[in-house]
Write a protein that holds these residues in place. Structure first.
Motif, PDB file in Angstrom:
ATOM      1  N   PRO A   1     -95.475  63.893  24.781  1.00  0.00           N
ATOM      2  CA  PRO A   1     -94.261  63.917  25.429  1.00  0.00           C
ATOM      3  C   PRO A   1     -93.751  62.685  25.901  1.00  0.00           C
ATOM      4  O   PRO A   1     -94.102  62.334  27.134  1.00  0.00           O
ATOM      5  N   LEU A   2     -93.050  61.758  25.172  1.00  0.00           N
ATOM      6  CA  LEU A   2     -92.684  60.678  25.771  1.00  0.00           C
ATOM      7  C   LEU A   2     -91.132  60.667  25.909  1.00  0.00           C
ATOM      8  O   LEU A   2     -90.412  61.629  25.541  1.00  0.00           O
ATOM      9  N   GLU A   3     -90.867  59.815  27.007  1.00  0.00           N
ATOM     10  CA  GLU A   3     -89.469  59.966  27.319  1.00  0.00           C
ATOM     11  C   GLU A   3     -88.431  58.788  27.249  1.00  0.00           C
ATOM     12  O   GLU A   3     -89.491  57.472  27.702  1.00  0.00           O
ATOM     13  N   SER A   4     -87.382  58.592  26.975  1.00  0.00           N
ATOM     14  CA  SER A   4     -86.713  57.400  27.096  1.00  0.00           C
ATOM     15  C   SER A   4     -85.510  57.623  28.190  1.00  0.00           C
ATOM     16  O   SER A   4     -84.662  58.613  27.708  1.00  0.00           O
ATOM     17  N   ILE A   5     -85.538  57.124  29.097  1.00  0.00           N
ATOM     18  CA  ILE A   5     -84.344  57.309  30.279  1.00  0.00           C
ATOM     19  C   ILE A   5     -83.358  56.113  29.833  1.00  0.00           C
ATOM     20  O   ILE A   5     -83.312  55.043  29.975  1.00  0.00           O
ATOM     21  N   GLU A   6     -82.392  56.618  29.237  1.00  0.00           N
ATOM     22  CA  GLU A   6     -81.193  55.950  28.359  1.00  0.00           C
ATOM     23  C   GLU A   6     -80.398  55.208  29.733  1.00  0.00           C
ATOM     24  O   GLU A   6     -80.169  55.846  30.793  1.00  0.00           O
ATOM     25  N   GLY A   7     -80.124  54.086  29.683  1.00  0.00           N
ATOM     26  CA  GLY A   7     -79.374  53.175  30.572  1.00  0.00           C
ATOM     27  C   GLY A   7     -80.232  52.841  31.874  1.00  0.00           C
ATOM     28  O   GLY A   7     -79.599  52.409  32.928  1.00  0.00           O
ATOM     29  N   ALA A   8     -81.423  53.131  31.734  1.00  0.00           N
ATOM     30  CA  ALA A   8     -82.432  52.781  32.932  1.00  0.00           C
ATOM     31  C   ALA A   8     -82.476  51.214  33.055  1.00  0.00           C
ATOM     32  O   ALA A   8     -82.503  50.519  32.097  1.00  0.00           O
ATOM     33  N   PRO A   9     -81.930  50.662  34.458  1.00  0.00           N
ATOM     34  CA  PRO A   9     -82.124  49.249  34.516  1.00  0.00           C
ATOM     35  C   PRO A   9     -83.375  48.636  34.671  1.00  0.00           C
ATOM     36  O   PRO A   9     -84.502  49.349  34.919  1.00  0.00           O
ATOM     37  N   ASP A  10     -83.706  47.456  34.538  1.00  0.00           N
ATOM     38  CA  ASP A  10     -84.941  46.644  34.942  1.00  0.00           C
ATOM     39  C   ASP A  10     -85.034  46.981  36.366  1.00  0.00           C
ATOM     40  O   ASP A  10     -84.407  46.541  37.042  1.00  0.00           O
TER      41      ASP A  10
END
Lengths: 362, 184
Positions: free
Chosen positions: A123-132
């Motif tokens: 279960p990996l996740e990508s939070i789209e639009g997350a800033p640095d």
């Protein structure tokens, strides 16, 4: 922002035929421990010999019963060196050098390969639009004063298997001296070792000889830790680590487990057992092993976030808040938004350790 | 800004990036390695056979050192205290450095072994040893694992030397962790 370039770059490489004719004349790999393990030809001979001695050291120990360890590792038979060696060799088969360039050693073998549990990945996740979000001491911050990172050991087989499964492609690894190894399962067992595993920790007379029990206990525990990454299926494949939470010794670093039977638990319980079994080890020698045992146990969390990105960004946002850091308007807005989300949390549990796939012969 | 949690295709690639970052050496790969296929058979050596076992004794680290005087012991613990990395130092490590017990922590473990050895060699140092271990447990900037080891050593030394010790000096997480090694 995270990118997804590594796999694509790797997959698009123009790879020559594995184990080509150009390989002719290269030295063969070495078999150790009655042939259970195949050490690639690019592993320095002295490292191979030390590994042999470590395994022999394990055979010389006086094991006591440890039901918890036997149960967790599902050992065949009683707890002893033979059953532990058998457990290890089911998960580790090839030992390659840190000098092996995986970008050129890994190549597609079969497109459209039928993997077990198709489409089911950790279960990996990508939070789209997350800033640095950069805050002092935040995760993955290189540090000065600790020297360059020296490779110790890594279960690259599990990683390569995952890459192949994600692309529905059976990958092969060219193991120097052994030819092509098919990554049909993490249990194919490919471990990469580096000089960090054999370097003295402490430059003092009597404490810098890395062939002594002081170091053997540590190396064996690392080996068993890495071996656990060959286990699991579907979401538990590879027993991946998670980000340590705020307040933890390793906060913000992917150096903790949410599995109660994961690599840190295996390493800790194993090192505890072999330390107890080492009748001839001195109090001084056992002290390091005990500290390593505790360090590993301390990384086994009770609760956490199911998705790694959620853990990572939650840590960063909490850290920024704790430090009252100026992270910029965009990051502040993101953290505020993140705080309003109902992120999926989980209680640590025993993960399914049954392996996915099986070893294939060439 | 598009803000939503997404589980899309290619996620394993993210994992791979992270995994590579965690596990691969920072230095550039060396020359390409290659080998003849199917050539893995040479040089078989059997470990574990009688006579091949690594010695579990004989290294200078295991040999009995001369008992330390109280002054020498105090100098030793001063050195050891300085060798223990702080939590904040551990948190600055890279993932590669932190994946297994970091060298700085391992070095502290060896130093703590010198203390253990000194206390074993000279029972008259027990009271000084208890003071050192108690201070180590109470130092909340020490890594949790170090505090737990010191707590375990503190209690075992008190029992061995028949000296009174304070109870309840450690927070619950340190206490729980120390219990993991009570039998070794």
């Amino acid at each position: 922002m995270k990118t997804q370039l590594s796999l694509l770059a790797l997959m698009s490489l123009t790879i020559p035929a594995l184990a080509s004719a150009a390989d002719a004349g290269r030295p063969a790999a070495t078999k150790i421990d009655s042939g259970r393990y195949i050490v690639a030809s690019d592993v320095p001979a002295e490292q191979s010999q030390i590994l042999q001695k470590d395994l022999a050291f394990m055979y010389a120990l006086n094991f006591r019963d440890d039901a918890a360890l036997s149960q967790m590792m599902e050992l065949d038979g009683n707890l002893n060196a033979a059953s532990l060696d058998s457990w290890l060799s089911d998960r580790v088969q090839y030992i390659i050098s840190e000098n092996t360039d995986l970008d050129s050693a890994v190549a597609p073998v079969t497109q459209g390969y039928a993997f077990e549990n198709p489409g089911v990945l950790p279960p990996l996740e990508s939070i789209e639009g997350a800033p640095d979000i950069s805050v002092q001491n935040a995760s993955n911050t290189p540090t000065a004063g600790h020297g360059k990172a020296v490779m110790v050991m890594a279960n690259v087989g599990a990683m390569i298997y995952g890459m192949g499964k994600e692309q529905n492609t059976l990958l092969g690894v060219n193991v120097p001296g052994a030819g092509t190894v098919l990554m049909s399962s993490p249990r194919t067992g490919v471990i990469q070792i580096g000089e960090g595993m054999f370097a003295p920790i402490f430059q003092r007379k009597g404490m810098s000889d890395t062939s002594t029990p002081l170091y053997s206990l540590s190396r064996l525990a690392t080996l068993f830790h890495e071996a656990r990454h060959s286990d699991g299926n579907g979401e538990s494949t590879g027993f991946l680590h998670t980000i340590c939470p705020l307040g933890h010794d390793y906060e913000g670093i992917a150096a903790c487990d949410l599995s109660l039977n994961g690599a840190y638990t295996v390493g800790a319980m194993f090192e505890r057992t072999i330390t107890a079994a080492c009748d001839k080890c001195s109090a001084a020698e056992k002290e390091l092993a005990k500290l390593e045992t505790l360090d590993s146990f301390n990384r086994v969390l009770k609760t956490g976030y199911k998705f790694d990105d959620a853990a990572d960004y939650t840590y960063k946002c909490n850290k920024a808040a704790q430090m009252a850091a100026n992270i910029g308007d965009e990051a502040m807005a993101f953290c505020k938004w993140l705080g309003q989300q109902k992120l999926e949390t989980v209680t640590a549990s025993n993960w399914d350790a049954a392996p996915e796939g099986q070893r294939l012969k060439k | 800004m598009k803000k939503h949690l997404a589980i899309g295709s290619g996620l394993i690639a993210v994992a791979v990036v992270a995994f590579l970052a965690l596990h691969r050496p920072l230095k550039a790969p060396a020359e390409e390695q290659s080998s003849p296929a199917g050539a893995a058979a040479a040089n078989e050596t059997v470990a574990g056979a009688p006579g091949s076992a690594g010695s579990a004794s004989g290294d200078a680290a295991t040999s009995k050192a001369a008992p330390l005087s109280p002054v020498e012991f105090h100098a030793l613990v001063d050195e050891v205290e300085k060798s223990i990395p702080s939590q904040s130092e551990l948190r600055k490590l890279t993932p590669e450095q932190a994946h297994m017990t970091p060298k700085t922590l391992q070095s502290a473990g060896i130093q703590l072994g010198r203390v253990a050895e000194a206390l074993e060699n000279n029972p008259n140092l027990a009271a000084d040893g208890l003071y050192f271990y108690e201070k180590c447990v109470l130092t909340d900037t020490n890594p949790t694992s170090v505090r737990a080891l010191c707590l375990s050593d503190y209690e075992k030394l008190g029992e061995r030397a028949h000296l009174p010790i304070r109870t309840g000096i450690a927070p619950a997480n340190v206490r729980d962790l120390a219990d993991k090694i009570k039998n070794i």
